[in-house]
Design a protein around this motif. Structure first.
Motif, short mmCIF file in Angstrom:
data_model
loop_
_atom_site.label_atom_id
_atom_site.label_comp_id
_atom_site.label_asym_id
_atom_site.label_seq_id
_atom_site.Cartn_x
_atom_site.Cartn_y
_atom_site.Cartn_z
N ARG A 1 5.56 -23.99 -9.85
CA ARG A 1 6.05 -23.74 -8.50
C ARG A 1 6.29 -25.09 -7.82
O ARG A 1 5.46 -26.00 -7.94
CB ARG A 1 5.02 -22.94 -7.69
N THR A 2 7.42 -25.20 -7.14
CA THR A 2 7.75 -26.43 -6.43
C THR A 2 7.54 -26.24 -4.94
O THR A 2 8.02 -25.26 -4.35
CB THR A 2 9.20 -26.85 -6.71
N PHE A 3 6.84 -27.17 -4.33
CA PHE A 3 6.61 -27.17 -2.89
C PHE A 3 7.41 -28.31 -2.26
O PHE A 3 7.31 -29.47 -2.70
CB PHE A 3 5.12 -27.36 -2.57
N GLU A 4 8.21 -27.98 -1.25
CA GLU A 4 8.96 -28.99 -0.51
C GLU A 4 8.09 -29.54 0.61
O GLU A 4 7.23 -28.84 1.15
CB GLU A 4 10.24 -28.38 0.07
N LYS A 5 8.33 -30.80 0.97
CA LYS A 5 7.60 -31.41 2.07
C LYS A 5 7.93 -30.70 3.38
O LYS A 5 9.06 -30.29 3.61
CB LYS A 5 7.95 -32.89 2.18
N GLY A 6 6.93 -30.55 4.24
CA GLY A 6 7.16 -29.98 5.55
C GLY A 6 6.40 -28.68 5.79
O GLY A 6 5.74 -28.15 4.88
N ARG A 7 6.49 -28.17 6.99
CA ARG A 7 5.76 -26.96 7.39
C ARG A 7 6.47 -25.73 6.86
O ARG A 7 7.69 -25.60 6.95
CB ARG A 7 5.65 -26.90 8.92
N GLN A 8 5.72 -24.79 6.31
CA GLN A 8 6.28 -23.59 5.71
C GLN A 8 5.26 -22.46 5.68
O GLN A 8 4.06 -22.70 5.77
CB GLN A 8 6.77 -23.88 4.31
N THR A 9 5.78 -21.24 5.58
CA THR A 9 4.92 -20.07 5.47
C THR A 9 4.68 -19.78 4.00
O THR A 9 5.63 -19.70 3.21
CB THR A 9 5.57 -18.85 6.15
N MET A 10 3.42 -19.59 3.62
CA MET A 10 3.06 -19.29 2.23
C MET A 10 2.40 -17.93 2.15
O MET A 10 1.55 -17.60 2.99
CB MET A 10 2.09 -20.34 1.68
N ASP A 11 2.77 -17.16 1.14
CA ASP A 11 2.03 -15.93 0.86
C ASP A 11 0.78 -16.30 0.07
O ASP A 11 0.52 -17.47 -0.21
CB ASP A 11 2.90 -14.90 0.14
N GLY A 12 0.00 -15.28 -0.31
CA GLY A 12 -1.27 -15.56 -0.97
C GLY A 12 -1.13 -16.31 -2.27
O GLY A 12 -1.88 -17.26 -2.54
N ALA A 13 -0.16 -15.92 -3.11
CA ALA A 13 0.02 -16.56 -4.41
C ALA A 13 0.42 -18.03 -4.25
O ALA A 13 -0.10 -18.91 -4.95
CB ALA A 13 1.06 -15.80 -5.23
N ALA A 14 1.34 -18.30 -3.32
CA ALA A 14 1.79 -19.67 -3.11
C ALA A 14 0.66 -20.54 -2.57
O ALA A 14 0.45 -21.67 -3.01
CB ALA A 14 2.99 -19.69 -2.16
#
Length: 355
Positions: free
Chosen positions: A216-229
């Protein structure tokens, strides 16, 4: 996920290197059913929800409190060797964590987390100090005769369960442990999904090596994540030069985000949702026999994410002892920090941690 926490009788030195999970995974003594233990999150969330006043009636919370499983955290811990209480009314909770569904875990191995949570006498805030699991320190001898030498701090869990972990953390910090809670970080997924996701500010973009979906790739910055992420985010260490220290920071981020979302996500104002949430999460808690979540909830009803401070115990760096990859604590800085904790001097704790 297994319904049981299990520890290992093998020598922790034989279980991994370079910040690999090097500690306890199985024990010969059968352990009671604990379900999905997410006790740290549940502890904070239940405290928060009770403080919100959305559920009236102490009897409800008393019934929930009685249903929570209890552990013998202090069985056999010799009183004469324990630190004395210096600040009456303050509370120190040792939180022991594992990740029973970590994709890196093989042969039942777990990724251990150790947090000493300090609750000041006025209960206006909480300071959570993470102790790296590979911290090299003296382990007292268990009542079965195991230990009694220097090792990674989480070896105490393998050699003597929760009671020896209490003794080890008290010896390491000089702080008396008043209560104990158990947490399984794999439980993040269920809690976060129940809240509808959480907001996380990713400090640096990265791609996970292990993930619930492969990578899984995470981009820099504020984001909403579900439980798996969020769980993948809290697990990753290989993508960062400081490895397990980055994982500690991310776990702390996720914990704070869960508490913030519980306060602002509609849980408090929806009795049906609140009732379902509290009932579901209370089944996942395991705490020591003397801890009353009801009493603690009422004492800390003003607690919010902004009142929590997270930091890591001071260390000198990493290195090797024989074949083991370890973390070397900074004795002088650690003593200053834990002295402030013992005296319940929150301003000093915050100053030392740089917060």
């Amino acid at each position: 996920m297994s319904d049981r926490h299990q520890l290992t009788d093998s020598d922790p030195r034989e279980q991994g290197s370079d910040m690999e999970p090097g500690g306890p995974v199985e024990e010969k003594r059968p352990r009671r059913r604990r379900g999905r233990r997410i006790a740290l999150i549940v502890l904070l969330v239940v405290v928060l929800l009770a403080g919100g006043g959305a559920l009236a009636g102490g009897l409800y919370y008393r019934s929930v409190d009685k249903s929570i499983e209890r552990v013998d955290a202090f069985e056999g811990v010799p009183e004469e060797s324990r630190p004395q209480v210096e600040a009456k009314g303050a509370m120190n909770i040792m939180i022991l964590g594992s990740d029973s569904r970590d994709p890196e875990s093989t042969g039942g191995s777990r990724s251990d987390t150790i947090i000493l949570a300090h609750l000041p006498k006025d209960r206006s805030s909480a300071q959570l100090i993470s102790i790296p699991r590979d911290t090299w320190t003296a382990i007292p001898k268990s009542k079965e005769g195991r230990g009694g030498r220097d090792a990674k701090i989480n070896a105490a869990y393998a050699w003597g369960g929760v009671p020896l972990m209490v003794q080890t953390v008290e010896k390491f910090s000089g702080v008396r442990v008043d209560n104990v809670a158990m947490v399984d970080f794999a439980g993040f997924k269920e809690i976060i999904d129940a809240l509808g996701g959480v907001e996380i500010d990713v400090e640096k973009g990265f791609t996970t090596k292990y993930s619930l979906i492969g990578t899984r790739t995470f981009e820099k910055g504020r984001q909403t994540m579900d439980g798996a992420a969020a769980l993948d985010y809290a697990r990753e260490r290989h993508a960062f030069p400081d490895g397990d220290f980055a994982r500690i920071r991310h776990q702390q981020q996720v914990i704070k985000a869960i508490l913030d979302k519980a306060a602002s996500g509609g849980v408090l104002t929806n009795p049906a949702k609140l009732n379902s949430f509290v009932r579901a999460t209370s089944d996942s808690v395991a705490v020591d026999k003397s801890l009353s979540l009801v009493d603690l909830a009422m004492e800390m009803r003003g607690l919010r994410g902004g009142n929590l401070t997270f930091f890591t115990c001071p260390v000198k760096g990493t290195g090797r002892v024989g074949s083991e990859s370890v973390v070397f604590p900074d004795p002088a800085r650690s003593k200053t920090l834990f002295d402030a904790v013992r005296r319940d001097s929150v301003p000093e704790i915050l100053a030392i941690s740089g917060k």
